[in-house]
Design a protein around this motif. Structure first.
Motif, mmCIF file in Angstrom:
data_model
loop_
_atom_site.group_PDB
_atom_site.id
_atom_site.type_symbol
_atom_site.label_atom_id
_atom_site.label_comp_id
_atom_site.label_asym_id
_atom_site.label_seq_id
_atom_site.Cartn_x
_atom_site.Cartn_y
_atom_site.Cartn_z
ATOM 1 N N VAL A 4 48.850 -11.448 71.074
ATOM 2 C CA VAL A 4 49.959 -10.958 70.257
ATOM 3 C C VAL A 4 51.260 -11.337 70.945
ATOM 4 N N PHE A 5 52.138 -11.996 70.190
ATOM 5 C CA PHE A 5 53.452 -12.353 70.713
ATOM 6 C C PHE A 5 54.394 -11.169 70.505
ATOM 7 N N ILE A 6 55.029 -10.723 71.581
ATOM 8 C CA ILE A 6 55.985 -9.615 71.520
ATOM 9 C C ILE A 6 57.388 -10.212 71.439
ATOM 10 N N ASP A 7 58.076 -9.913 70.337
ATOM 11 C CA ASP A 7 59.401 -10.503 70.133
ATOM 12 C C ASP A 7 60.519 -9.599 70.659
ATOM 13 N N THR A 8 61.736 -10.085 70.519
ATOM 14 C CA THR A 8 62.911 -9.385 71.021
ATOM 15 C C THR A 8 63.032 -7.991 70.423
ATOM 16 N N ASN A 9 62.908 -7.887 69.119
ATOM 17 C CA ASN A 9 63.076 -6.606 68.458
ATOM 18 C C ASN A 9 62.067 -5.573 68.964
ATOM 19 N N ALA A 10 60.823 -5.953 69.081
ATOM 20 C CA ALA A 10 59.798 -5.009 69.541
ATOM 21 C C ALA A 10 60.108 -4.501 70.946
ATOM 22 N N ASN A 17 64.307 2.923 72.631
ATOM 23 C CA ASN A 17 63.733 4.032 71.874
ATOM 24 C C ASN A 17 64.722 4.564 70.835
ATOM 25 N N ASP A 18 65.490 3.663 70.241
ATOM 26 C CA ASP A 18 66.488 4.048 69.244
ATOM 27 C C ASP A 18 65.893 4.177 67.840
ATOM 28 N N ILE A 19 64.752 3.553 67.645
ATOM 29 C CA ILE A 19 64.000 3.718 66.399
ATOM 30 C C ILE A 19 62.595 4.124 66.836
ATOM 31 N N PRO A 20 62.376 5.431 66.979
ATOM 32 C CA PRO A 20 61.130 5.920 67.575
ATOM 33 C C PRO A 20 59.854 5.383 66.947
ATOM 34 N N SER A 21 59.816 5.202 65.641
ATOM 35 C CA SER A 21 58.591 4.703 65.012
ATOM 36 C C SER A 21 58.275 3.274 65.452
ATOM 37 N N THR A 26 55.196 -0.471 69.525
ATOM 38 C CA THR A 26 55.144 -1.322 70.716
ATOM 39 C C THR A 26 54.354 -0.640 71.823
ATOM 40 N N ARG A 27 54.563 0.668 72.011
ATOM 41 C CA ARG A 27 53.765 1.409 73.007
ATOM 42 C C ARG A 27 52.277 1.312 72.694
ATOM 43 N N ASN A 28 51.930 1.392 71.415
ATOM 44 C CA ASN A 28 50.520 1.281 71.014
ATOM 45 C C ASN A 28 49.947 -0.086 71.384
ATOM 46 N N LEU A 29 50.743 -1.143 71.227
ATOM 47 C CA LEU A 29 50.294 -2.481 71.629
ATOM 48 C C LEU A 29 50.055 -2.521 73.142
ATOM 49 N N PHE A 30 50.951 -1.903 73.898
ATOM 50 C CA PHE A 30 50.789 -1.861 75.350
ATOM 51 C C PHE A 30 49.492 -1.143 75.727
ATOM 52 N N ILE A 31 49.225 -0.046 75.051
ATOM 53 C CA ILE A 31 48.003 0.718 75.331
ATOM 54 C C ILE A 31 46.767 -0.126 75.045
ATOM 55 N N GLU A 32 46.765 -0.808 73.912
ATOM 56 C CA GLU A 32 45.617 -1.657 73.563
ATOM 57 C C GLU A 32 45.445 -2.775 74.589
#
Length: 91
Positions: A4-10, A17-21, A26-32
């Protein structure tokens, strides 16, 4: 294994953490990735955009921005092309 490519926005949403959802996604991707379910990839352009955005748009102090970026790069779940070159430029 999925890559999975993680882009600038993510990454910005995660850092700020300005848009918590979105930060949570992104945190979920890190966990996986920590559980070996995927490989996270980003590149120097993304990191450069984050540095620019944090220092210009959010008026972050350079030393603090570099500290945040360094911690991100130190995380073994983030795979970055040209890692050594970027680390050299941050010093």
């Amino acid at each position: 294994m999925t890559t999975v490519f993680i882009d600038t926005n993510a990454l910005l949403r995660f850092i700020l953490n300005d848009i918590p959802s979105q930060a949570q996604k992104t945190r979920n991707l890190f966990i996986e990735a920590r559980f070996g379910k995927m490989l996270l990839l980003t590149n120097v352009l993304v990191i450069s955009e984050i540095i620019f955005t944090l220092t210009r748009s959010y008026r972050g102090r350079k030393d603090r921005v570099i500290s945040v970026i360094s911690k991100l790069l130190d995380d073994p779940i983030i795979n970055l092309e040209h890692d050594e070159t970027l680390r050299f430029s941050l010093d």
